[in-house]
Each structure stands twice: as C-alpha cells, then as structure tokens.
Write a protein that holds these residues in place. Sequence first.
Motif, PDB file in Angstrom:
ATOM      1  N   PRO A 118      -2.175  10.334   6.411  1.00 25.60           N
ATOM      2  CA  PRO A 118      -3.361   9.549   6.038  1.00 25.60           C
ATOM      3  C   PRO A 118      -3.048   8.073   5.826  1.00 25.60           C
ATOM      4  O   PRO A 118      -3.948   7.267   5.625  1.00 25.60           O
ATOM      5  CB  PRO A 118      -3.815  10.199   4.728  1.00 25.60           C
ATOM      6  N   HIS A 119      -1.760   7.721   5.863  1.00 28.42           N
ATOM      7  CA  HIS A 119      -1.339   6.352   5.581  1.00 28.42           C
ATOM      8  C   HIS A 119      -1.149   5.549   6.873  1.00 28.42           C
ATOM      9  O   HIS A 119      -0.951   6.115   7.952  1.00 28.42           O
ATOM     10  CB  HIS A 119      -0.041   6.344   4.773  1.00 28.42           C
ATOM     11  N   SER A 120      -1.192   4.230   6.739  1.00 31.01           N
ATOM     12  CA  SER A 120      -1.055   3.349   7.901  1.00 31.01           C
ATOM     13  C   SER A 120       0.378   2.876   8.121  1.00 31.01           C
ATOM     14  O   SER A 120       0.658   2.191   9.095  1.00 31.01           O
ATOM     15  CB  SER A 120      -1.959   2.119   7.735  1.00 31.01           C
ATOM     16  N   ARG A 121       1.276   3.219   7.213  1.00 32.34           N
ATOM     17  CA  ARG A 121       2.659   2.760   7.302  1.00 32.34           C
ATOM     18  C   ARG A 121       3.620   3.915   6.995  1.00 32.34           C
ATOM     19  O   ARG A 121       3.296   4.849   6.260  1.00 32.34           O
ATOM     20  CB  ARG A 121       2.960   1.635   6.301  1.00 32.34           C
ATOM     21  N   LEU A 122       4.806   3.815   7.568  1.00 30.43           N
ATOM     22  CA  LEU A 122       5.917   4.683   7.196  1.00 30.43           C
ATOM     23  C   LEU A 122       6.851   3.905   6.286  1.00 30.43           C
ATOM     24  O   LEU A 122       7.129   2.722   6.531  1.00 30.43           O
ATOM     25  CB  LEU A 122       6.698   5.131   8.431  1.00 30.43           C
ATOM     26  N   ALA A 123       7.325   4.547   5.235  1.00 30.11           N
ATOM     27  CA  ALA A 123       8.358   3.971   4.377  1.00 30.11           C
ATOM     28  C   ALA A 123       9.680   4.576   4.815  1.00 30.11           C
ATOM     29  O   ALA A 123       9.930   5.770   4.631  1.00 30.11           O
ATOM     30  CB  ALA A 123       8.081   4.284   2.904  1.00 30.11           C
ATOM     31  N   ILE A 124      10.531   3.763   5.428  1.00 33.72           N
ATOM     32  CA  ILE A 124      11.786   4.257   5.998  1.00 33.72           C
ATOM     33  C   ILE A 124      12.860   4.219   4.920  1.00 33.72           C
ATOM     34  O   ILE A 124      13.094   3.180   4.289  1.00 33.72           O
ATOM     35  CB  ILE A 124      12.186   3.403   7.199  1.00 33.72           C
ATOM     36  N   THR A 125      13.505   5.350   4.719  1.00 33.45           N
ATOM     37  CA  THR A 125      14.475   5.456   3.626  1.00 33.45           C
ATOM     38  C   THR A 125      15.895   5.651   4.142  1.00 33.45           C
ATOM     39  O   THR A 125      16.123   6.229   5.206  1.00 33.45           O
ATOM     40  CB  THR A 125      14.121   6.628   2.697  1.00 33.45           C
ATOM     41  N   GLU A 126      16.832   5.159   3.359  1.00 29.71           N
ATOM     42  CA  GLU A 126      18.259   5.403   3.583  1.00 29.71           C
ATOM     43  C   GLU A 126      18.874   5.710   2.228  1.00 29.71           C
ATOM     44  O   GLU A 126      18.739   4.916   1.286  1.00 29.71           O
ATOM     45  CB  GLU A 126      18.928   4.176   4.211  1.00 29.71           C
ATOM     46  N   GLY A 127      19.500   6.869   2.104  1.00 31.00           N
ATOM     47  CA  GLY A 127      20.072   7.269   0.826  1.00 31.00           C
ATOM     48  C   GLY A 127      19.034   7.406  -0.261  1.00 31.00           C
ATOM     49  O   GLY A 127      19.326   7.195  -1.448  1.00 31.00           O
ATOM     50  N   GLY A 128      17.816   7.748   0.127  1.00 28.01           N
ATOM     51  CA  GLY A 128      16.752   7.931  -0.850  1.00 28.01           C
ATOM     52  C   GLY A 128      16.022   6.661  -1.237  1.00 28.01           C
ATOM     53  O   GLY A 128      15.040   6.720  -1.984  1.00 28.01           O
ATOM     54  N   HIS A 129      16.470   5.521  -0.742  1.00 24.77           N
ATOM     55  CA  HIS A 129      15.845   4.242  -1.084  1.00 24.77           C
ATOM     56  C   HIS A 129      15.064   3.700   0.121  1.00 24.77           C
ATOM     57  O   HIS A 129      15.545   3.751   1.258  1.00 24.77           O
ATOM     58  CB  HIS A 129      16.892   3.223  -1.515  1.00 24.77           C
ATOM     59  N   GLY A 161       0.809  -1.216   0.000  1.00 23.82           N
ATOM     60  CA  GLY A 161       0.000   0.000   0.000  1.00 23.82           C
ATOM     61  C   GLY A 161       0.843   1.266   0.000  1.00 23.82           C
ATOM     62  O   GLY A 161       2.075   1.235  -0.081  1.00 23.82           O
ATOM     63  N   ASP A 162       0.148   2.404   0.089  1.00 25.42           N
ATOM     64  CA  ASP A 162       0.846   3.692   0.163  1.00 25.42           C
ATOM     65  C   ASP A 162       1.469   3.868   1.540  1.00 25.42           C
ATOM     66  O   ASP A 162       0.994   3.312   2.533  1.00 25.42           O
ATOM     67  CB  ASP A 162      -0.127   4.843  -0.101  1.00 25.42           C
ATOM     68  N   ALA A 163       2.536   4.632   1.605  1.00 25.21           N
ATOM     69  CA  ALA A 163       3.227   4.856   2.873  1.00 25.21           C
ATOM     70  C   ALA A 163       3.856   6.237   2.897  1.00 25.21           C
ATOM     71  O   ALA A 163       4.227   6.781   1.855  1.00 25.21           O
ATOM     72  CB  ALA A 163       4.291   3.777   3.099  1.00 25.21           C
ATOM     73  N   GLN A 164       3.983   6.775   4.098  1.00 29.12           N
ATOM     74  CA  GLN A 164       4.598   8.086   4.312  1.00 29.12           C
ATOM     75  C   GLN A 164       6.100   7.912   4.437  1.00 29.12           C
ATOM     76  O   GLN A 164       6.576   7.166   5.295  1.00 29.12           O
ATOM     77  CB  GLN A 164       4.039   8.715   5.593  1.00 29.12           C
ATOM     78  N   LYS A 165       6.867   8.594   3.625  1.00 29.35           N
ATOM     79  CA  LYS A 165       8.323   8.433   3.656  1.00 29.35           C
ATOM     80  C   LYS A 165       8.946   9.210   4.813  1.00 29.35           C
ATOM     81  O   LYS A 165       8.514  10.306   5.159  1.00 29.35           O
ATOM     82  CB  LYS A 165       8.946   8.892   2.333  1.00 29.35           C
ATOM     83  N   ILE A 166       9.967   8.597   5.406  1.00 27.96           N
ATOM     84  CA  ILE A 166      10.718   9.238   6.478  1.00 27.96           C
ATOM     85  C   ILE A 166      12.127   8.657   6.492  1.00 27.96           C
ATOM     86  O   ILE A 166      12.312   7.466   6.243  1.00 27.96           O
ATOM     87  CB  ILE A 166      10.024   9.030   7.849  1.00 27.96           C
ATOM     88  N   ASP A 167      13.106   9.495   6.756  1.00 28.19           N
ATOM     89  CA  ASP A 167      14.491   9.026   6.753  1.00 28.19           C
ATOM     90  C   ASP A 167      14.787   8.243   8.024  1.00 28.19           C
ATOM     91  O   ASP A 167      14.254   8.533   9.106  1.00 28.19           O
ATOM     92  CB  ASP A 167      15.452  10.218   6.654  1.00 28.19           C
ATOM     93  N   SER A 168      15.650   7.251   7.894  1.00 29.44           N
ATOM     94  CA  SER A 168      15.968   6.380   9.029  1.00 29.44           C
ATOM     95  C   SER A 168      16.684   7.106  10.156  1.00 29.44           C
ATOM     96  O   SER A 168      16.788   6.585  11.267  1.00 29.44           O
ATOM     97  CB  SER A 168      16.809   5.196   8.567  1.00 29.44           C
ATOM     98  N   SER A 169      17.174   8.300   9.899  1.00 31.80           N
ATOM     99  CA  SER A 169      17.845   9.070  10.951  1.00 31.80           C
ATOM    100  C   SER A 169      16.854   9.717  11.916  1.00 31.80           C
ATOM    101  O   SER A 169      17.243  10.216  12.972  1.00 31.80           O
ATOM    102  CB  SER A 169      18.722  10.162  10.329  1.00 31.80           C
ATOM    103  N   ALA A 170      15.569   9.677  11.587  1.00 25.48           N
ATOM    104  CA  ALA A 170      14.554  10.277  12.452  1.00 25.48           C
ATOM    105  C   ALA A 170      14.387   9.448  13.725  1.00 25.48           C
ATOM    106  O   ALA A 170      14.637   8.247  13.740  1.00 25.48           O
ATOM    107  CB  ALA A 170      13.228  10.381  11.712  1.00 25.48           C
ATOM    108  N   SER A 171      13.952  10.111  14.776  1.00 25.19           N
ATOM    109  CA  SER A 171      13.701   9.410  16.031  1.00 25.19           C
ATOM    110  C   SER A 171      12.366   8.673  15.959  1.00 25.19           C
ATOM    111  O   SER A 171      11.505   8.988  15.121  1.00 25.19           O
ATOM    112  CB  SER A 171      13.661  10.394  17.199  1.00 25.19           C
ATOM    113  N   ILE A 172      12.191   7.697  16.842  1.00 29.40           N
ATOM    114  CA  ILE A 172      10.913   6.990  16.900  1.00 29.40           C
ATOM    115  C   ILE A 172       9.799   7.953  17.299  1.00 29.40           C
ATOM    116  O   ILE A 172       8.685   7.876  16.784  1.00 29.40           O
ATOM    117  CB  ILE A 172      10.993   5.809  17.887  1.00 29.40           C
ATOM    118  N   GLU A 173      10.101   8.870  18.197  1.00 33.19           N
ATOM    119  CA  GLU A 173       9.103   9.848  18.605  1.00 33.19           C
ATOM    120  C   GLU A 173       8.649  10.677  17.407  1.00 33.19           C
ATOM    121  O   GLU A 173       7.451  10.896  17.193  1.00 33.19           O
ATOM    122  CB  GLU A 173       9.673  10.767  19.690  1.00 33.19           C
TER     123      GLU A 173
END
Length: 322
Positions: free
Chosen positions: A288-299, A266-278
């Motif tokens: 509006p999405h149920s998942r985060l897409a965690i990225t590293e180096g844009g992937h 499904g669709d997911a909200q992108k966020i960089d892996s350097s972000a905190s869990i908070e």
Amino acid sequence: MIRFDNVTKRFPDGTEALKGISLAFPAHQLTAIIGPSGCGKTTLMKMINKLEKPTEGEIYIDEEPITGLEEVKLRRSIGYVIQRIGLMPHMTIADNVSMVPKLLGWPKDKTEARARELLSLVGLEPDTYWSRYPLELSGGQQQRVGVVRALAGDPNIILMDEPFSALDPISREQLQDELRNLQQEIQKTIVFVTHDMDEALKIADRIIVLRAGQVEQIGTPQELVAEPANDFVRDFIGTERINRQRAFGEKKLKEFVFQFDAEWSGDAQKIDSSASIEEAARQLEASPHSRLAITEGGHVVAYAAERDLLKAALQKDRGTSN
C-alpha cells in the motif's frame, strides 16, 4: 484531478490534432505525455489552461468544467514552464519569480519569503541571485528560475512543455533529478511534455503515449517497459530498454543504494538490500506504500520508489546512466 472527456481538436485547415481523447491526470502525480512530432502532445497540454480550446468534448479540473472559467484567472492558477524559459531579461531574478504572486495580490513579505524559499529549494542561494538578471545566469540556472517562477503562486497544477530539451546533457540530467526530488516534497499535479523516452521513464509517475492524436497506452514507466500495448509502443520505447528490463532479476538492490534517496518522511515497505530489483518491484506493487525502505543489517539505508527501481533496471552497468 484533470480529466478529458471525449475531447477532439480540429484546426481550421481540417487537421485533427486530437481525436476523441478521454483520460485523466491524477492529482499530486507527474504525468509525462510523449510521442513523435505532430502527435498532439503539446496541443493536449495547452488545452488545460485554454491556450487551445476543444472543438468537441469537455475538460474538467476537480470535476468543474473549464469552459466557463475566465481565462486569465485560470492561467494565473496554473504554473507554466516552457523550453525557452521565457524570463523577462530586463527584470531581476527576484522580480521574475515574484510576477505571479504580485498579480495575485500577495503582500510583499509573503511574496519575498516564498521566492527565497523556492530559490533555495532549487539550489540558487537567494542572497547571491536575488538582484541578478537572467543573462547573468547559465542556461541551467535560468531554467531553475523558470521552474521557481511557475511554483511561486503555489498552483495546484504545473504544465511543463519540454522544459529541459534545450539544455546540455549534464544540466538536463541535474534538472531531471531536481524535479523528481522537488516533486516528492511539493506533491503538485504536473503535466510534462517530452519527446525523450529516457526522460519520461526517469521522472514520471505515469506516461501517456500518443500517436496521431490518439492514446496508444497509459501506464507507469514499469508497465510500459514490461508490457507495451502494441508494436508502436514497443518500437517507441526501444528493444534495448525492454531487453534490459527483462534482466531485473540479475541485479540486486545493494548495487544501487548509493543512488536512491537517503530520506523519506512517509511510510515505506521494508526490504533487505540483498533482494533483486525484480523482487523489489513485485513487493512494491503489492504494497500500500509508495516507497521501499531498503535495509542493511536491520537499518534503513535508502528509500526507493517505482521509478527509482526502473531507472536502476535500465542502467547498463553499476553507476552508468542510460
């Protein structure tokens, strides 16, 4: 959706197991019911398939009152998994799994295809286990078959009454993970009774906390840990879990990428892996999405739902489950 409207359950000895309960179980979510022994959680669940009937009030499934529904037909439309599994020992795994489809009049080829598909989904190779009997399987394998049997008739609703509590800790952990992953794929309405707060926090989309037949709080795992409604809920969750939740900001997503899901359709909200869990939890709540897409180096390297973030926050150290 399952809805309780001012439901009271009073037994002949005068005991009120449930007292004016009004609540809803959202469709396509896993809702855990938790509370101390004798709080009414199993009674609440059994009322959904009329194993127990309300003294007062009404229960609705998709806004249709179940009072007038024929009991056998209703129960065949609902999957049911219990603590002691309840497999028929004299029947093969194939016959155990095929029981409900046969009762529903499914053709043989459809029944077999469904049984094989589900066994594969829970890691039981059909060609290996098809002709075996329950006593030839481990407890964890038997419980997997119990889950498959509940799903075989493709019910919209599945009731699970402390299904993993009799298993050893390793098997229990594995089945919790498998149930969570399976639910992401099948998207059923699951009502899960448990006495284990860690289990509820790990697998549930929503948690109902009961005490003495009354609802103390309903919320997501994160809401319950972050904002317990009263001292009872706070004590039931435990101060250690609450204190660790407050340390969200000290942990980074990149520490937990290895334990998050690698795929999501499904669709997911992108966020960089350097972000905190908070930060991730706040961003997901606003998304509006149920998942985060965690990225590293844009992937994209992993996907995380709210309960995945909570599980990571509750871990004492990297890679150590609570």
